[in-house]
Design a protein around this motif. Structure first.
Motif, PDB file in Angstrom:
ATOM      1  N   PHE A   4       0.834  -1.205   0.000  1.00 26.61           N
ATOM      2  CA  PHE A   4       0.000   0.000   0.000  1.00 26.61           C
ATOM      3  C   PHE A   4       0.865   1.251   0.000  1.00 26.61           C
ATOM      4  O   PHE A   4       0.672   2.176  -0.803  1.00 26.61           O
ATOM      5  CB  PHE A   4      -0.926  -0.013   1.226  1.00 26.61           C
ATOM      6  N   TRP A   5       1.848   1.295   0.904  1.00 30.42           N
ATOM      7  CA  TRP A   5       2.678   2.498   1.026  1.00 30.42           C
ATOM      8  C   TRP A   5       3.623   2.644  -0.149  1.00 30.42           C
ATOM      9  O   TRP A   5       3.885   3.766  -0.601  1.00 30.42           O
ATOM     10  CB  TRP A   5       3.425   2.492   2.358  1.00 30.42           C
ATOM     11  N   GLU A  13       4.901  13.183  -6.867  1.00 29.05           N
ATOM     12  CA  GLU A  13       4.431  14.112  -5.843  1.00 29.05           C
ATOM     13  C   GLU A  13       4.592  13.492  -4.453  1.00 29.05           C
ATOM     14  O   GLU A  13       4.408  12.288  -4.276  1.00 29.05           O
ATOM     15  CB  GLU A  13       2.956  14.441  -6.092  1.00 29.05           C
ATOM     16  N   TYR A  14       4.936  14.341  -3.489  1.00 31.09           N
ATOM     17  CA  TYR A  14       5.038  13.871  -2.103  1.00 31.09           C
ATOM     18  C   TYR A  14       3.629  13.808  -1.509  1.00 31.09           C
ATOM     19  O   TYR A  14       2.915  14.808  -1.473  1.00 31.09           O
ATOM     20  CB  TYR A  14       5.936  14.799  -1.289  1.00 31.09           C
ATOM     21  N   ALA A  15       3.241  12.611  -1.053  1.00 27.23           N
ATOM     22  CA  ALA A  15       1.861  12.363  -0.619  1.00 27.23           C
ATOM     23  C   ALA A  15       1.423  13.309   0.493  1.00 27.23           C
ATOM     24  O   ALA A  15       0.255  13.711   0.555  1.00 27.23           O
ATOM     25  CB  ALA A  15       1.710  10.912  -0.168  1.00 27.23           C
ATOM     26  N   TYR A  16       2.347  13.670   1.380  1.00 30.82           N
ATOM     27  CA  TYR A  16       2.023  14.547   2.513  1.00 30.82           C
ATOM     28  C   TYR A  16       2.855  15.834   2.473  1.00 30.82           C
ATOM     29  O   TYR A  16       3.025  16.498   3.494  1.00 30.82           O
ATOM     30  CB  TYR A  16       2.228  13.792   3.827  1.00 30.82           C
ATOM     31  N   ASN A  65      10.175   0.867   0.726  1.00 35.12           N
ATOM     32  CA  ASN A  65      11.361   1.236  -0.042  1.00 35.12           C
ATOM     33  C   ASN A  65      11.144   2.537  -0.811  1.00 35.12           C
ATOM     34  O   ASN A  65      12.066   3.347  -0.952  1.00 35.12           O
ATOM     35  CB  ASN A  65      11.731   0.116  -1.022  1.00 35.12           C
ATOM     36  N   GLU A  66       9.924   2.721  -1.325  1.00 34.28           N
ATOM     37  CA  GLU A  66       9.624   3.942  -2.071  1.00 34.28           C
ATOM     38  C   GLU A  66       9.665   5.166  -1.161  1.00 34.28           C
ATOM     39  O   GLU A  66      10.095   6.248  -1.573  1.00 34.28           O
ATOM     40  CB  GLU A  66       8.260   3.835  -2.760  1.00 34.28           C
ATOM     41  N   GLY A  67       9.225   4.987   0.078  1.00 36.80           N
ATOM     42  CA  GLY A  67       9.321   6.078   1.037  1.00 36.80           C
ATOM     43  C   GLY A  67      10.770   6.474   1.280  1.00 36.80           C
ATOM     44  O   GLY A  67      11.097   7.664   1.320  1.00 36.80           O
TER      45      GLY A  67
END
Length: 199
Positions: A4-5, A13-16, A65-67
Motif C-alpha cells: 500500500f505504502w 508528488e510527495y503524498a504529505y 522502499n519507495e518512502g
C-alpha cells in the motif's frame, strides 16, 4: 501494508508534502539540543529532514522502499544526511537507551502489534528522553481529511496513556486541527497529541 505504502509513495508528488508537521515545528524545542532522534514510520521523510536541518542527528525507519527513496532525495535536496532504514523494528539493530528523542507523526501501526512497538521504542529512549506524538484520534472517522479508515488503528487518550506507561506526560489532548499536508492530509481533522519524557 508495505505494498500500500510503496504504491502511494511511488508517485513523483510527495503524498504529505515536503513541509514539516506543524505540531513538530511547535514542539521541536523540547528535544535535547543536537540530540539523536528517531522517527518511526517516517514515510517520505519531511519531518526527519526538518529535524536534521535543525541540527539533530536523525534516524528513521519505515517498511516502504519507495518512502526511503523519496526521503533520501529530500535529504539530498536539502544538503543534509539522515539514517533511514527499511524494515520492521525487530530487524533494524537499534541500540537500547541510545536515543535522546522519538517523534511519532501519524505512525499508525496495526492494533495487533502497536502496543509492542510502542514498548520497544520506549526501550530505545534514554532516561529523560523526549517523545513528541501526533496521530489521528478515533473521531477522525467523521472527517474526510485523511488517516486510516479502521477505528482500531486510530487513537484515544486512554490508549496513549496505557501504551506509554513509562512516560511522564507534559499533556495529552485531543484537538480539532486544520490539515494542509500534501494531497492526502487536507481539511479539518481530529488528532491526539502529547509530549513527555521517559521516567
Amino acid at each position: 501494508m508495505s505494498d500500500f505504502w510503496n504504491e502511494r509513495y511511488a508517485k513523483n508528488e510527495y503524498a504529505y508534502g515536503i513541509q514539516p508537521n506543524q505540531f513538530l515545528v511547535e514542539s521541536i524545542s523540547k528535544l535535547p539540543k543536537n540530540g539523536k532522534i528517531l522517527f518511526p514510520a517516517e514515510g517520505e521523510g519531511r519531518n526527519a529532514v526538518f529535524a536534521a536541518k535543525n541540527g539533530f542527528e536523525v534516524f528513521a525507519f519505515d517498511t516502504s522502499n519507495e518512502g526511503k527513496k523519496k526521503a533520501d532525495k529530500l535529504a539530498d535536496d536539502n544538503n543534509i544526511k539522515i539514517d533511514y532504514r527499511v524494515g520492521i523494528l525487530d530487524n533494524l539493530n537499534f541500540t537500547a537507551a541510545s536515543f535522546d528523542g522519538v517523534v511519532f507523526i501519524y505512525s499508525h501501526f496495526p492494533k495487533a502489534i502497536r502496543a509492542t512497538i510502542h514498548q520497544q521504542i520506549e526501550q530505545l529512549l534514554k532516561p529523560n528522553g523526549v517523545i513528541i506524538f501526533e496521530a489521528f484520534s478515533k473521531e477522525q472517522l467523521q472527517y474526510p481529511s485523511g488517516g486510516p479508515k479502521n477505528i482500531e488503528m486510530l487513537f484515544s487518550e486512554e490508549e496513549v496513556t496505557e501504551q506509554f506507561q513509562n512516560i511522564e506526560f507534559d499533556f495529552v489532548k485531543t484537538e480539532i486541527i486544520e490539515l494542509s499536508e500534501g494531497p492526502f492530509h487536507q481539511g479539518k481533522g481530529s488528532v491526539v497529541r502529547f509530549t513527555g519524557k521517559k521516567k
